[in-house]
Design a protein around this motif. Structure first.
Motif, PDB file in Angstrom:
ATOM      1  N   CYS A 141       0.828  -1.214   0.000  1.00  0.00           N
ATOM      2  CA  CYS A 141       0.000   0.000   0.000  1.00  0.00           C
ATOM      3  C   CYS A 141       0.855   1.253   0.000  1.00  0.00           C
ATOM      4  O   CYS A 141       1.847   1.310   0.726  1.00  0.00           O
ATOM      5  N   ILE A 296      -5.420   3.272  -4.769  1.00  0.00           N
ATOM      6  CA  ILE A 296      -4.678   2.033  -4.566  1.00  0.00           C
ATOM      7  C   ILE A 296      -4.656   1.175  -5.836  1.00  0.00           C
ATOM      8  O   ILE A 296      -3.734   0.396  -6.056  1.00  0.00           O
ATOM      9  N   ARG A 577     -13.256  -1.277  -1.895  1.00  0.00           N
ATOM     10  CA  ARG A 577     -13.706  -1.072  -0.511  1.00  0.00           C
ATOM     11  C   ARG A 577     -15.206  -0.877  -0.423  1.00  0.00           C
ATOM     12  O   ARG A 577     -15.839  -0.420  -1.368  1.00  0.00           O
ATOM     13  N   HIS A 583     -10.321  -3.543   5.352  1.00  0.00           N
ATOM     14  CA  HIS A 583      -9.498  -4.739   5.172  1.00  0.00           C
ATOM     15  C   HIS A 583     -10.169  -5.902   5.908  1.00  0.00           C
ATOM     16  O   HIS A 583     -11.317  -6.197   5.643  1.00  0.00           O
TER      17      HIS A 583
HETATM   18 MO   LIG Z   1      -3.863   0.623   2.033  1.00  0.00          MO
END
Ligand SMILES: [Mo]
Ligand SMILES: Nc1nc2c(c(=O)[nH]1)N[C@H]1C(S)=C(S)[C@@H](COP(=O)(O)OP(=O)(O)OC[C@H]3O[C@@H](n4cnc5c(=O)[nH]c(N)nc54)[C@H](O)[C@@H]3O)O[C@H]1N2
Ligand SMILES: Nc1nc2c(c(=O)[nH]1)N[C@H]1C(S)=C(S)[C@@H](COP(=O)(O)OP(=O)(O)OC[C@H]3O[C@@H](n4cnc5c(=O)[nH]c(N)nc54)[C@H](O)[C@@H]3O)O[C@H]1N2
Ligand code: SF4
Length: 686
Positions: A141, A296, A577, A583
């Motif tokens: 990341c 990302i 997301r 996560h």
């Molecule tokens: Mo991330």
């Protein structure tokens, strides 16, 4: 678990993601009853996402770890007193150090504790121990964005000046879900007439608000960036003065851009020549107030760093570097440094992955987490035998989960600090109960606001340790404490960190919304140049060339549209997301689970029809690395490109990282491919 006040409210920051929204924690009789947004807070103006109030459920969760645990031979866990656990852990660390050398020990921090002060305690500890091996979520990341921006312009701006931009380009980012405070600034720009361009293979909520939604083939953003560069250069819509006076490598860059004709770009990306021309026109007209915000998605491509470099070059072409409404170089506050890289560099100790990814190590001081797994499995230059993880769950979040499990299982010592038992902590020899962000106090700078804030410890929970106390205690057990962890607690550390800033801890304590530490200034490169090797804005990087990498931010085709009939005909995006989960976190919050009971795979209706599968049906998804079983969600035809699938990450039930490949990585940044994963689908009978 008593609140620090009996009844009332405590203003602090939410640290459940990197946005650090201002919150008020409401307390009745020593118990948190509610968490709300701070209306006056400059970062979020009262807005919060569903995770802020969920922090209350998290801290009081019945499954919360409140005692240290030790794993028995049969893999069950028994409670162990924290002081006893620390004695045993220190003894195991000392044993490994003696037998294999200090570098056979490493530390690994996750997104949950952030990339600043809390992670720096771990960095400090591991160097004090004599090992260079610090790993973090940065291996998967953020590092590519940072590296690319720094290679080109010598600085990275996490928060560009959205509010004053005339054109906003969102490349593979979905800020309404992932960066809520950005939306305040984006909305304010849109109200003033800014144009919004969203580049994404999936029609996200923000895409529906865009002037132009560009539905791109995954992994081809680099080609689009080059096509835009060609368009801006060919039409003369670029900042000649900036390019001539401030930049280097422009001629070669322009020559390569010329080869990206609109037809070539269309063939690579699926973006029509008309759409390409329209973006060029909007960016050209908006110059220099053009903000490009890559997410990302661009990092999780094997050409990530070069794609992000090409995008940074577009910012230069637009003259949008360090100007209002563009990409501003914000100065951080002047604080003491916790990491010991200056006094104990250990660069000669072969930091894991530093040879393979010298830029990642050189710029971020990040050892490469995926390479670490190989070292655990005995395939490195030396063995990695002991690891302490805090705030990370790599079994669910790192690529090739089966290999991650094997690597962690092979360790002589694995210690995990977490709030809950996770698939990662279940492999640990010792599990230690960690403090949440409401149970610790840290400094947080907002460079884009030039503010520094102190977060408040709201709850006193004697059963858990905060990050500082843990590293402090372990360092003292090992005889390293007096030299390297002399402060008795985090308040003392905070005071020391602040010492060069001219700001007193009491000032910060008295101003919960923070203290302004500086003033934003623009076009600083005119006095100082750029913090690149040449001192210029680098369209081409001789430094990269010296490391055997291409000098220009070349586009490397990943083959986004595999031939029909190939073994893996679909392109899988992983990890888009959603507002409830972070996560692998919050799956244990009941009301979130009611809203999203299980993960699903997004698919285009035409693909579903051809495969004869219906919504809700379970399928097996197979890649060259592994397989998962998951239910299907058929999207509307315009919501996802045909041939493209999407599966979220972080779920135990269908762990998508069984499909991702830890060896398919960016050659410069080392970040893994998590967005262009080749798979096939095998329908399962109902
Ligand atoms: Mo991330
Ligand atoms: N609620 C919530 N918020 C989060 C997180 C979370 O887990 N939950 N995680 C945090 C973290 S650590 C991070 S790194 C950020 C990530 O924040 P974002 O970058 O906003 O992440 P995503 O939501 O995955 O959005 C990425 C978008 O890129 C698209 N995409 C996929 N492949 C490609 C491609 O090849 N090209 C382009 N142009 N687009 C592509 C996807 O369809 C998706 O819509 O979010 C942070 N915020
Ligand atoms: N396939 C795929 N995989 C991905 C991604 C993707 O898009 N696709 N995204 C990647 C990205 S961008 C990132 S940043 C990584 C994140 O990877 P990780 O950092 O491993 O992710 P988390 O699931 O947030 O793990 C955090 C753990 O910390 C615990 N925790 C929460 N709060 C605290 C605390 O205050 N202290 C301590 N000590 N522990 C705490 C949580 O319970 C949880 O178990 O995942 C990556 N993985
Ligand atoms: S966006 Fe949500 S999780 Fe992130 S800091 Fe703000 S309220 Fe907390």
């Amino acid at each position: 678990m008593r609140a620090i006040i009996s009844t009332g409210s405590v203003p602090t920051l939410c640290r459940q993601c990197d946005m650090h929204c201002g919150i008020d924690v409401h307390i009745v009789d020593g118990t948190i009853t509610k968490i709300s947004g701070q209306a006056q807070h400059p970062q979020n103006r009262g807005r919060i996402c569903p995770k802020a109030p969920a922090a209350r459920e998290l801290v009081y969760h019945p499954d919360r770890l409140l005692t240290a645990l030790k794993r028995r031979a049969d893999n069950s866990f028994e409670p162990i007193a924290y002081p006893r656990a620390m004695v045993e852990i220190a003894a195991a660390v000392a044993r490994i150090k003696q037998r294999h050398g200090a570098r056979s020990l490493g530390v690994w921090t996750g997104e949950a504790i952030g990339f600043f002060q809390q992670a720096d305690y771990a960095r400090r500890f591991v160097h004090a121990l004599g090992s260079p091996n610090y790993f973090s979520a940065e291996s998967v990341c953020f590092a590519s964005r940072y590296i690319a921006a720094c290679l080109v312009q010598g600085f990275y701006t996490p928060v560009p000046d959205f509010a004053r931009a005339k054109v906003i380009v969102l490349w593979g980012i979905n800020p309404g879900i992932t960066h809520l405070p950005y939306m305040l600034a984006i909305e304010s720009a849109l109200k003033k007439g800014a144009r919004l361009i969203v580049i994404d293979p999936r029609r996200t909520a923000i895409a529906t608000r865009a002037d132009l939604f560009v539905q791109i083939q995954p992994g081809t953003d680099g080609a689009l960036a080059w096509g835009l560069a060609r368009g801006l250069i060919a039409s003369g819509q670029y900042d000649h003065d900036f390019v001539t006076r401030q930049a280097t490598g422009f001629k070669d860059f322009a020559r390569m851009a010329h080869s990206f004709s609109p037809t070539r770009v269309a063939a690579e990306t699926g973006v029509s020549p008309e759409a390409l021309a329209r973006i060029v026109q909007l960016m050209g007209a908006g110059r220099p107030k053009v903000v490009q915000s890559p997410g990302i998605a661009l990092e999780h491509q094997v050409n990530g760093v070069n794609t992000l470099r090409a995008i940074a070059c577009l910012t230069g072409l637009c003259g949008a570097v360090d100007v209002p409404g563009g990409e501003v170089c914000h100065q951080p506050p002047v604080l003491q440094k916790l990491p010991l890289y200056d006094s104990i560099p250990l660069d000669d100790q072969q930091p894991i992955g530093a040879g393979r990814f010298p830029i990642l190590y050189g710029m971020r001081r990040e050892c490469h987490a995926m390479t670490a797994i190989d070292y655990m499995l005995g395939k490195g230059d030396y063995p990695l035998r002991g690891l302490i993880i805090s705030g990370a769950n790599p079994v669910l979040t790192n690529p090739n989960s089966r290999k991650v499990v094997k690597g962690l299982e092979a360790l002589d010592l694995l210690v995990v600090r977490d709030l809950f038992q996770t698939p990662t902590s279940k492999l640990a020899h010792y599990v230690l109960p960690a403090a949440t962000f409401l149970e610790r106090s840290e400094l947080h700078p907002y460079p884009h606001l030039q503010r520094l804030v102190l977060t408040r410890k709201v709850l006193d929970t004697p059963e858990v340790t905060d990050e500082y106390t843990f590293w402090h205690d372990l360092a003292h057990q090992l005889g390293l404490g007096a030299d390297h962890f002399p402060w008795p607690d985090e308040t003392a550390v905070n005071r020391w960190l602040l010492s060069p800033s001219g700001i007193a801890l009491s000032d910060l304590a008295a101003h919960p919304r923070g203290v302004v530490y500086g003033q934003t200034t623009y076009r600083k490169y005119r006095q100082r140049g750029f913090a690149t090797p040449s001192g210029k804005f680098e369209f081409a990087s001789p430094h990269l060339k010296s490391l055997g990498q291409p000098e220009l931010p070349v586009y490397r085709f990943q083959g986004s549209a595999p031939a029909v009939g190939s073994e893996y005909p679909f392109t899988l995006i992983t990890g888009a997301r959603n507002r409830f989960f972070y996560h692998s976190r919050y799956h244990n919050i009941q009301r979130f689970r009611r809203a999203v009971p299980e993960p699903t795979m997004e698919i285009h209706p035409v693909n579903a029809r051809r495969l004869g599968i219906h919504g809700g049906q379970r399928v097996k998804v197979v890649s060259a690395t592994g397989e998962v079983e998951i239910g299907v969600k058929i999207m509307a035809a315009n919501q996802i490109l045909p041939g493209v699938l999407q599966i979220p990450h972080g779920w135990k039930a269908a762990n998508v990282n069984r499909l991702t490949d830890d060896t398919d990585v960016d050659p410069i940044g080392g970040l893994p491919n998590m967005k262009v994963v080749r798979v096939r689908i095998e329908p399962l009978s109902v």
